[in-house]
Design a protein around this motif. Structure first.
Motif, short mmCIF file in Angstrom:
data_model
loop_
_atom_site.label_atom_id
_atom_site.label_comp_id
_atom_site.label_asym_id
_atom_site.label_seq_id
_atom_site.Cartn_x
_atom_site.Cartn_y
_atom_site.Cartn_z
N ALA B 83 55.93 34.35 34.01
CA ALA B 83 54.77 33.56 34.42
C ALA B 83 53.54 34.08 33.70
O ALA B 83 53.18 35.24 33.86
CB ALA B 83 54.58 33.65 35.94
N LEU B 84 52.92 33.21 32.92
CA LEU B 84 51.75 33.60 32.13
C LEU B 84 50.47 33.01 32.72
O LEU B 84 50.36 31.79 32.87
CB LEU B 84 51.90 33.09 30.69
N PHE B 85 49.53 33.87 33.04
CA PHE B 85 48.22 33.42 33.49
C PHE B 85 47.21 33.65 32.38
O PHE B 85 47.22 34.71 31.75
CB PHE B 85 47.76 34.21 34.72
N GLY B 86 46.34 32.67 32.18
CA GLY B 86 45.26 32.83 31.21
C GLY B 86 43.92 32.85 31.94
O GLY B 86 43.85 32.60 33.14
N PRO B 113 46.08 38.82 31.40
CA PRO B 113 45.12 39.67 30.70
C PRO B 113 44.47 40.64 31.68
O PRO B 113 44.49 40.41 32.90
CB PRO B 113 44.09 38.68 30.16
N GLU B 114 43.88 41.68 31.16
CA GLU B 114 43.29 42.71 32.01
C GLU B 114 42.25 42.14 32.97
O GLU B 114 42.10 42.60 34.10
CB GLU B 114 42.66 43.79 31.13
N GLY B 115 41.54 41.11 32.53
CA GLY B 115 40.48 40.54 33.35
C GLY B 115 40.97 39.90 34.64
O GLY B 115 40.19 39.61 35.53
N VAL B 117 43.27 41.27 36.65
CA VAL B 117 43.95 42.24 37.49
C VAL B 117 43.60 42.06 38.97
O VAL B 117 44.47 41.99 39.83
CB VAL B 117 43.63 43.68 37.05
N HIS B 118 42.34 41.96 39.27
CA HIS B 118 41.95 41.90 40.69
C HIS B 118 42.47 40.65 41.40
O HIS B 118 43.14 40.77 42.43
CB HIS B 118 40.43 42.04 40.84
N PRO B 119 42.21 39.44 40.89
CA PRO B 119 42.66 38.28 41.67
C PRO B 119 44.19 38.14 41.73
O PRO B 119 44.70 37.45 42.62
CB PRO B 119 42.03 37.09 40.94
N LEU B 120 44.89 38.77 40.84
CA LEU B 120 46.35 38.65 40.83
C LEU B 120 47.04 39.89 41.40
O LEU B 120 48.25 40.06 41.23
CB LEU B 120 46.85 38.40 39.40
N LYS B 121 46.31 40.76 42.06
CA LYS B 121 46.91 42.04 42.44
C LYS B 121 48.10 41.91 43.40
O LYS B 121 49.08 42.62 43.27
CB LYS B 121 45.86 43.00 42.98
N GLU B 122 48.02 40.99 44.36
CA GLU B 122 49.13 40.87 45.29
C GLU B 122 50.38 40.29 44.61
O GLU B 122 51.50 40.71 44.87
CB GLU B 122 48.75 39.99 46.50
N LEU B 123 50.15 39.33 43.73
CA LEU B 123 51.30 38.78 43.00
C LEU B 123 51.89 39.85 42.08
O LEU B 123 53.11 40.01 41.98
CB LEU B 123 50.84 37.55 42.22
#
Lengths: 146, 146, 146, 146, 146, 146, 146, 146
Positions: B83-86, B113-115, B117-123
């Motif tokens: 799963a790729l998030f941009g 991407p590193e940016g 990290v925070h909103p995707l931390k639980e996933l």
């Protein structure tokens, strides 16, 4: 017979508190569970339990261990999941919880404003119920309990 | 033995095409599947099959039936999901696919991407592997196939 | 009809290589998979893919993402799991793989020397077959294929 | 709503008793279950129920039938599993219980001292929460119950 | 498309050999698997692999490890299970295999002579198909393949 | 916390009544369920509910619908299953219930006299506990509840 | 990669034959399975295999054993199920097959004329795709295979 | 111990009310749940919660979201499902609920008049119990509770 409901979704306003209040006023036998609603506590919990982490990435990772623990335990016990999306945030946790409910065979009530119809169309298509407000979600539960 | 990989994520650039190309160059026995990558076709497919719908909401709903059919069939067959998030989009479909993989017991490789990290931390905390680029995801598959 | 076998257990000697060789000599239609057998590569893989980590704890954690990815993909495909315990190491991975096989409903062949009977008694009691050498495990597979 | 917790891990000190005491002091609605904590009784139970066995191997096998019965029944009922590893023993039962929890979809809280990071890295990577002390595990449950 | 069929039941006559022969004559695309049909080998296999056991009880136990391994692997792969009961033996293995098939969601064809209607009535009531001869079971498979 | 136990096995003597009495005397928190113990009622129940059937075969089939309904409902609720085999009957129902328990992931306590070791060896090998008397089975449950 | 499709629905016209023909013309890699399409054979199969039955009720019951065997085996193998409802018949088999697909997690394409919208509304709401003609169902599969 | 029963089937007469009354008179510990029995409310519920819909098709679709929510929640909690078919309606919902119960592993009691034997033969063959009147279904539950 009581129903257990997991209230997934944003933790930036008090919609859960209102939901609890209204459920109580209508006398519905609902047990309402959800994520940590104190946003700071949710972000800090990793360091509060495990101690200071080397940098923000590891701080986030530590917090998510405990937030996920909480979510997994209550979602597993839930009879139905409500997922609320609002206009402002990316809310990937909400999408994760909603998809987890669907894949676990738990019925999902998706609440989203009209403006989010397009980006949420695939999730909406797999939800059991799609409404625009928490009040409508409560109406749905009241109907189940009639 | 071939592995089937579902490439979830944004459909706004050609990352899948590059991924296929590199997998081929390295001679990896991968069968790569994913959503419809022609964005217009993805949005139009409902009306193309079912005919003109009364308004944009129903148009979206019709399209999502076919996009979800496609996703469900290929994800069910996948051995592993990437799963790729941009940075740019809300990508709730990607989050839905990622959580579906986790809940189905399929290993998930999260690329972000590193940016984010925070909103995707639980996933991220529930993914099997978390990397920052599609090339690293390919390295991970190559390692599995060694 | 071929059987897929996952060879869990220590990676400190060449027992898998011998096992593969003997299976070949006996003409058994077995597809043999297992963890990364190059010990250094197994420990380094996290940094090789994700880059230098801040300290040994995070280095280990990064490596385990990829080792677990490999194990999960091949164990999911296996028809039967062989778990070999030796005298020397703690081998908690082996115990984890063995229990995962049992809980997944996959038959487990436990291989352990006589000296480990007491500490492995609970695991042995839930295994499908318990033997003392890899050769006996191979005999068991040959019997299945008769 | 009460949570059922299975306390897997070593039976050589009184950590469970302390855990129960502290849970009580904090008023947490936890039902705590675990293996037989009387080590001699745990080793003797096979012969105590089935009578004298021909040799130590069969004595161990008989005991493990009853210890496994106990573990399976309570783990099946648990909402969450805590697995504690200490420095001294091989504790393959603990690893077996931890992996069983993961594969059953039950969240796992892994408790292990810093010295065991390397040998437990793969198990840690699949746990929901990893901490170093039972008190931290209790903090995690308290957080879930807030 | 081939179907995999597990032939559970007594191993005291050559009904499987006849079944295979007739399936071949009719050109049905069936892959037929079953337990070890050499009765002595089935009883001796434990000692043949694990060596001499202390007494007949442990000899039986050792043999059953390998017979169960074989049954579990092939039943797991089967699309359909045929269970044949004859007048003479207690055949608890056959009943075990039949119930395992039902509980696994695999369709069961029960073959039993008229004289066994009463003692097998509960098993028959949960089978997918109940017939009196192996030829009728073959007719059923031929019908599926039409 | 109470445990629900399903008592499968022969209905030709009063072993269940004795088991209930002893459980009560020991103060064990067990809820004990089982098949219809009135043998005539068990055989007649089909005609008692559905009316006279054309012949004994259909009479048996009708009875088994209701006996299976009862067994399925209570076994589904059980935490553990005890299956008792005696010397005298073919008891295929007992074997069916025992295998159903195993395949459902419910722990099975097999009770069988020494004379039945050989014909029950495969079933015994997959049971969680194997004993010779109902009293030993009760000891096992008492151990779980300590 | 081929997809296996089960064609549930009425057997009173030649829609499956047309479907097969069109799939072939479009070169789609589909393996199409379904119930017995010779209506008389479907009703007679019970007596053809098991012999003359005492009355029409038992004749129907005998036939349904074999029809259900066929349906269960092929539906289990299917990647996707198409269920076609027509105006004329009650078609409870079609509804049974459609619900079985949904509950098994297999995506369902529901095909029904506009006149059946009201009585099929609950089934439609749980289907993955709802269209009005078999050609549209074929378009949907072609889209998946793009 | 109470049993939860879901009463699927037509909502055009008061059979559920009679069933509840008789269960009460016999003192059976049953919790009886079912669909919305007020037919108008069942058809209107979509618009009552979501507001006026553009046409009858969308009105039906909206209603079915809430009716399916109700059915899914209660069926998931049920220990046994009763499905009643009458002569007059197509009742595809009843067939859907019955098949859902079967596929979920829940025992199904099918109630249908003699005139519906032929069209319901496949469903009947997979039900646990088949009777002709609700009173017989109640007898069956009373037998389970003896």
């Amino acid at each position: 017979m009581e129903l257990i409901v997991y209230l997934a979704g944003q933790i930036h306003d008090d919609w859960r508190e209102q939901f609890r209040q209204k459920a109580k006023e209508r006398g519905l036998p609902l047990i309402l569970k959800g994520p940590q609603e104190n946003h700071d506590r949710s972000d800090d919990i990793g360091e509060q339990i495990k101690g200071k982490q080397p940098n923000p990435v590891y701080r986030d990772q530590a917090a998510s261990e405990f937030n996920n623990l909480r979510t997994r335990i209550w979602m597993e016990k839930a009879d139905v999941v409500i997922a609320l999306f609002g206009e402002k945030y990316r809310q990937w946790n909400t999408a994760m919880d909603a998809a987890t409910a669907i894949q676990s065979g738990k019925p999902l009530i998706l609440v989203r404003p009209e403006g989010l119809v397009h980006p949420l169309k695939e999730l909406a298509q797999r939800a059991q119920v799609v409404v625009e407000t928490p009040d409508q979600a409560l109406d749905a539960l009241a109907y189940v309990l009639e």
